[in-house]
Structures are given as structure tokens and as C-alpha cells.
Design a protein around this motif. Structure first.
Motif, PDB file in Angstrom:
ATOM      1  N   VAL A  45     -36.734   4.863 -33.539  1.00  0.00           N
ATOM      2  CA  VAL A  45     -35.275   5.177 -33.529  1.00  0.00           C
ATOM      3  C   VAL A  45     -34.618   4.803 -35.118  1.00  0.00           C
ATOM      4  O   VAL A  45     -34.820   3.836 -35.397  1.00  0.00           O
ATOM      5  CB  VAL A  45     -34.386   4.545 -32.520  1.00  0.00           C
ATOM      6  CG1 VAL A  45     -32.801   4.842 -32.714  1.00  0.00           C
ATOM      7  CG2 VAL A  45     -34.983   5.137 -31.106  1.00  0.00           C
ATOM      8  N   VAL A  46     -34.389   5.870 -35.685  1.00  0.00           N
ATOM      9  CA  VAL A  46     -33.847   5.722 -36.927  1.00  0.00           C
ATOM     10  C   VAL A  46     -32.199   5.266 -36.998  1.00  0.00           C
ATOM     11  O   VAL A  46     -31.599   4.237 -37.500  1.00  0.00           O
ATOM     12  CB  VAL A  46     -33.829   6.849 -38.161  1.00  0.00           C
ATOM     13  CG1 VAL A  46     -33.081   6.784 -39.264  1.00  0.00           C
ATOM     14  CG2 VAL A  46     -35.291   7.095 -38.218  1.00  0.00           C
ATOM     15  N   ASN A  47     -31.640   5.905 -36.069  1.00  0.00           N
ATOM     16  CA  ASN A  47     -30.156   5.581 -35.713  1.00  0.00           C
ATOM     17  C   ASN A  47     -29.761   6.335 -34.337  1.00  0.00           C
ATOM     18  O   ASN A  47     -30.735   6.608 -33.607  1.00  0.00           O
ATOM     19  CB  ASN A  47     -29.022   6.092 -36.793  1.00  0.00           C
ATOM     20  CG  ASN A  47     -29.215   7.419 -37.191  1.00  0.00           C
ATOM     21  OD1 ASN A  47     -29.331   8.438 -36.228  1.00  0.00           O
ATOM     22  ND2 ASN A  47     -29.466   7.951 -38.648  1.00  0.00           N
ATOM     23  N   ALA A  48     -28.486   6.413 -33.803  1.00  0.00           N
ATOM     24  CA  ALA A  48     -28.106   6.831 -32.607  1.00  0.00           C
ATOM     25  C   ALA A  48     -28.646   8.148 -32.289  1.00  0.00           C
ATOM     26  O   ALA A  48     -28.713   8.770 -31.226  1.00  0.00           O
ATOM     27  CB  ALA A  48     -26.773   6.649 -32.302  1.00  0.00           C
ATOM     28  N   THR A  49     -28.822   9.264 -33.412  1.00  0.00           N
ATOM     29  CA  THR A  49     -29.034  10.405 -32.994  1.00  0.00           C
ATOM     30  C   THR A  49     -30.398  11.070 -33.806  1.00  0.00           C
ATOM     31  O   THR A  49     -30.739  12.169 -33.974  1.00  0.00           O
ATOM     32  CB  THR A  49     -27.946  11.322 -33.616  1.00  0.00           C
ATOM     33  OG1 THR A  49     -27.874  10.992 -35.195  1.00  0.00           O
ATOM     34  CG2 THR A  49     -26.673  10.835 -32.956  1.00  0.00           C
ATOM     35  N   GLN A  50     -30.915   9.852 -34.543  1.00  0.00           N
ATOM     36  CA  GLN A  50     -32.231  10.466 -35.481  1.00  0.00           C
ATOM     37  C   GLN A  50     -33.439   9.600 -34.821  1.00  0.00           C
ATOM     38  O   GLN A  50     -33.340   8.469 -34.702  1.00  0.00           O
ATOM     39  CB  GLN A  50     -32.098  10.548 -36.941  1.00  0.00           C
ATOM     40  CG  GLN A  50     -30.921  11.463 -37.477  1.00  0.00           C
ATOM     41  CD  GLN A  50     -30.687  11.265 -38.745  1.00  0.00           C
ATOM     42  OE1 GLN A  50     -30.657  10.431 -39.456  1.00  0.00           O
ATOM     43  NE2 GLN A  50     -30.483  12.341 -39.556  1.00  0.00           N
ATOM     44  N   THR A  51     -34.405  10.266 -35.103  1.00  0.00           N
ATOM     45  CA  THR A  51     -35.687   9.787 -34.734  1.00  0.00           C
ATOM     46  C   THR A  51     -37.032   9.984 -35.775  1.00  0.00           C
ATOM     47  O   THR A  51     -36.775  11.049 -36.318  1.00  0.00           O
ATOM     48  CB  THR A  51     -36.330  10.019 -33.324  1.00  0.00           C
ATOM     49  OG1 THR A  51     -36.792  11.265 -33.210  1.00  0.00           O
ATOM     50  CG2 THR A  51     -35.343   9.375 -32.181  1.00  0.00           C
ATOM     51  N   ARG A  52     -38.024   9.336 -35.986  1.00  0.00           N
ATOM     52  CA  ARG A  52     -39.077   9.696 -36.785  1.00  0.00           C
ATOM     53  C   ARG A  52     -40.343   9.127 -36.275  1.00  0.00           C
ATOM     54  O   ARG A  52     -40.559   7.928 -35.773  1.00  0.00           O
ATOM     55  CB  ARG A  52     -38.828   8.921 -38.134  1.00  0.00           C
ATOM     56  CG  ARG A  52     -40.007   9.401 -39.248  1.00  0.00           C
ATOM     57  CD  ARG A  52     -39.801   8.570 -40.257  1.00  0.00           C
ATOM     58  NE  ARG A  52     -38.627   9.050 -41.342  1.00  0.00           N
ATOM     59  CZ  ARG A  52     -37.682   8.058 -41.617  1.00  0.00           C
ATOM     60  NH1 ARG A  52     -37.502   6.903 -40.968  1.00  0.00           N
ATOM     61  NH2 ARG A  52     -36.868   8.673 -42.250  1.00  0.00           N
ATOM     62  N   SER A  53     -41.410   9.886 -36.270  1.00  0.00           N
ATOM     63  CA  SER A  53     -42.709   9.659 -35.684  1.00  0.00           C
ATOM     64  C   SER A  53     -43.438   8.846 -36.895  1.00  0.00           C
ATOM     65  O   SER A  53     -43.176   9.369 -38.093  1.00  0.00           O
ATOM     66  CB  SER A  53     -43.533  10.814 -35.100  1.00  0.00           C
ATOM     67  OG  SER A  53     -42.800  11.366 -34.238  1.00  0.00           O
ATOM     68  N   GLU A  54     -44.300   7.766 -36.596  1.00  0.00           N
ATOM     69  CA  GLU A  54     -44.918   7.211 -37.608  1.00  0.00           C
ATOM     70  C   GLU A  54     -46.165   6.593 -37.310  1.00  0.00           C
ATOM     71  O   GLU A  54     -46.243   6.214 -35.793  1.00  0.00           O
ATOM     72  CB  GLU A  54     -44.036   6.019 -38.267  1.00  0.00           C
ATOM     73  CG  GLU A  54     -43.205   5.262 -37.429  1.00  0.00           C
ATOM     74  CD  GLU A  54     -42.063   4.172 -37.881  1.00  0.00           C
ATOM     75  OE1 GLU A  54     -41.781   3.348 -36.997  1.00  0.00           O
ATOM     76  OE2 GLU A  54     -41.590   4.367 -39.149  1.00  0.00           O
ATOM     77  N   ASN A  55     -47.047   6.286 -37.973  1.00  0.00           N
ATOM     78  CA  ASN A  55     -48.217   5.373 -37.472  1.00  0.00           C
ATOM     79  C   ASN A  55     -47.874   4.042 -37.548  1.00  0.00           C
ATOM     80  O   ASN A  55     -47.330   3.423 -38.623  1.00  0.00           O
ATOM     81  CB  ASN A  55     -49.230   5.870 -38.739  1.00  0.00           C
ATOM     82  CG  ASN A  55     -49.856   7.232 -38.685  1.00  0.00           C
ATOM     83  OD1 ASN A  55     -49.409   7.748 -39.754  1.00  0.00           O
ATOM     84  ND2 ASN A  55     -50.677   7.404 -37.660  1.00  0.00           N
ATOM     85  N   ALA A  56     -48.228   3.683 -36.291  1.00  0.00           N
ATOM     86  CA  ALA A  56     -47.791   2.204 -36.017  1.00  0.00           C
ATOM     87  C   ALA A  56     -49.131   1.164 -36.092  1.00  0.00           C
ATOM     88  O   ALA A  56     -49.002   0.107 -35.505  1.00  0.00           O
ATOM     89  CB  ALA A  56     -46.883   1.752 -34.748  1.00  0.00           C
ATOM     90  N   GLY A  57     -50.003   1.391 -36.809  1.00  0.00           N
ATOM     91  CA  GLY A  57     -51.376   0.620 -36.742  1.00  0.00           C
ATOM     92  C   GLY A  57     -52.164   0.992 -35.487  1.00  0.00           C
ATOM     93  O   GLY A  57     -52.043   2.191 -35.013  1.00  0.00           O
ATOM     94  N   SER A  58     -52.856   0.090 -34.696  1.00  0.00           N
ATOM     95  CA  SER A  58     -53.441   0.252 -33.584  1.00  0.00           C
ATOM     96  C   SER A  58     -52.636  -0.138 -32.371  1.00  0.00           C
ATOM     97  O   SER A  58     -51.703  -0.764 -32.450  1.00  0.00           O
ATOM     98  CB  SER A  58     -54.639  -0.617 -33.388  1.00  0.00           C
ATOM     99  OG  SER A  58     -54.494  -2.014 -33.609  1.00  0.00           O
TER     100      SER A  58
END
Length: 208
Positions: A54-67
Motif C-alpha cells: 500500500v502506497v497510500n489510501a488509494t494506490q498500491t504497487r507490486s514489488e519484489n520483497a525477497g523470499s
């Protein structure tokens, strides 16, 4: 690309594909004719795990988070005192974890949107006209909307009463209708949503 200030999923051009492996082992046991018990253990691992943050209340971003890993147990119990009546309960307990030592904010946090427990208890009975009615209560345990230890919010820990109606139309074809949240609960959900309350869904299920 989503413009700054707009709602939706933000682009991440540096996203890498993930890879993983799943392992599970289970047994089914029927101690007497009217009782069936099932137990399954699972252990799943993912490299370069893609999670939605969650970036903020209305936006998200997919990301690599390790294993990431998820391990747990599934338990299922069915009791059929009569051919036209089945009582059932099942529980899935999941322990998930993201490992990324280079980012203390997400290291060893739970995988987002993965409830720690889901349980169901209910019954299935036969009605005239080949209809099957299945009322059941479902419990959803706690889960988080992000793997950021400092920015995530907790959700879950609620229960709802549901009902399914089902009728065979032909071999391998079933008509069904789901009536969800019969108690009309408006519990909080991620991204400032709330459950709509009582809702219905229907369709045809085809199996081969």
C-alpha cells in the motif's frame, strides 16, 4: 502509468518474475462409516516474491520483497449420520513470512492478504427436487494489507454466515446459488472499503 494522485496500481518497471516450490502431505481416515477425517500439511517457498504494498489510501504497487514462505496445516472433519445429511467443519492455519534482511521494515513480516486462520462449520442437507442446502459459518483470521511493519494495517478477525443452494442439471453440470453474509455485517476491508453486507451470486458449475 498511473498519474500522481490518481487511484489504482502504480507501475514498477523493475519487477522481477518470482519462482517457487510447493510441498504438501496429507491423509484421509475413515474410522467408522459415518466419519471422515482429513489432515494435510503444506510448506511453500517463493524467491523474489511479488507482494502488493500500500502506497497510500488509494494506490498500491507490486514489488519484489525477497523470499517468502508459507507453512501450515489443514484439518477437515465430516460426519454423515444419514445419507441426506452431512455435518462438516474445517480449519486452515497458515504461518507466512517474508525474508529480506536488507529491509528491516519488511523482514520477517507476514505475507500481505494471507489470513492466519480460516475456519468453516456447517451442514449439508437434501431438499425436494434434488436441491442441496448448505448453511455454514466462516471465520477469517487476522491479515495485513502490506508487508511494511511501520505502514501496514490489520484486518480480519470476523465471522459471517453463508448459504449455498445447489442442484444437478446433468452429469457433471450443477446449478448453484451463494447467499453470503446473511447477518448483513459491514466489516472494514483494505483500501477504505467495507463489505457490502448481504450479497448473492449464482452460476453453473461444469466438471469433466
Amino acid at each position: 502509468v498511473t498519474a500522481p494522485g490518481a487511484s489504482g496500481e502504480l507501475a514498477n518497471p523493475g519487477l522481477r518474475p518470482e519462482s517457487g516450490r510447493g510441498r504438501d502431505f496429507g491423509i484421509d481416515w475413515q474410522p467408522v462409516a459415518v466419519v471422515n477425517v482429513g489432515v494435510r500439511a503444506f510448506f511453500n517457498t517463493i524467491q523474489d516474491a511479488i507482494v502488493t504494498g500500500v502506497v497510500n489510501a488509494t494506490q498500491t504497487r507490486s514489488e519484489n520483497a525477497g523470499s517468502a514462505q508459507a507453512r501450515g496445516l489443514e484439518f477437515d472433519l465430516r460426519y454423515a449420520p444419514k445419507a441426506e445429511l452431512v455435518l462438516f467443519t474445517n480449519l486452515t492455519r497458515t504461518l507466512s513470512r517474508v525474508d529480506n534482511p536488507s529491509s528491516p521494515d519488511i523482514h520477517r513480516t507476514e505475507v500481505p492478504f494471507s489470513p492466519g486462520a480460516i475456519a468453516n462449520i456447517g451442514l449439508s442437507g437434501q431438499l425436494p427436487g434434488q436441491w442441496t442446502i448448505s448453511p455454514y459459518f466462516q471465520w477469517v483470521g487476522r491479515y495485513f494489507d502490506s508487508n511494511s511493519r511501520n505502514g501496514r494495517l490489520a484486518f480480519g478477525n470476523y465471522g459471517v454466515l453463508n448459504l449455498r443452494l445447489q442442484r444437478p442439471l446433468a452429469a457433471g453440470i450443477d446449478l448453484f446459488a451463494d447467499l453470503n453474509n446473511l447477518g448483513n455485517r459491514h466489516y472494514r476491508m483494505p483500501f477504505d472499503f467495507r463489505d457490502p453486507g448481504v450479497n448473492a451470486f449464482g452460476g453453473v458449475h461444469v466438471s469433466f
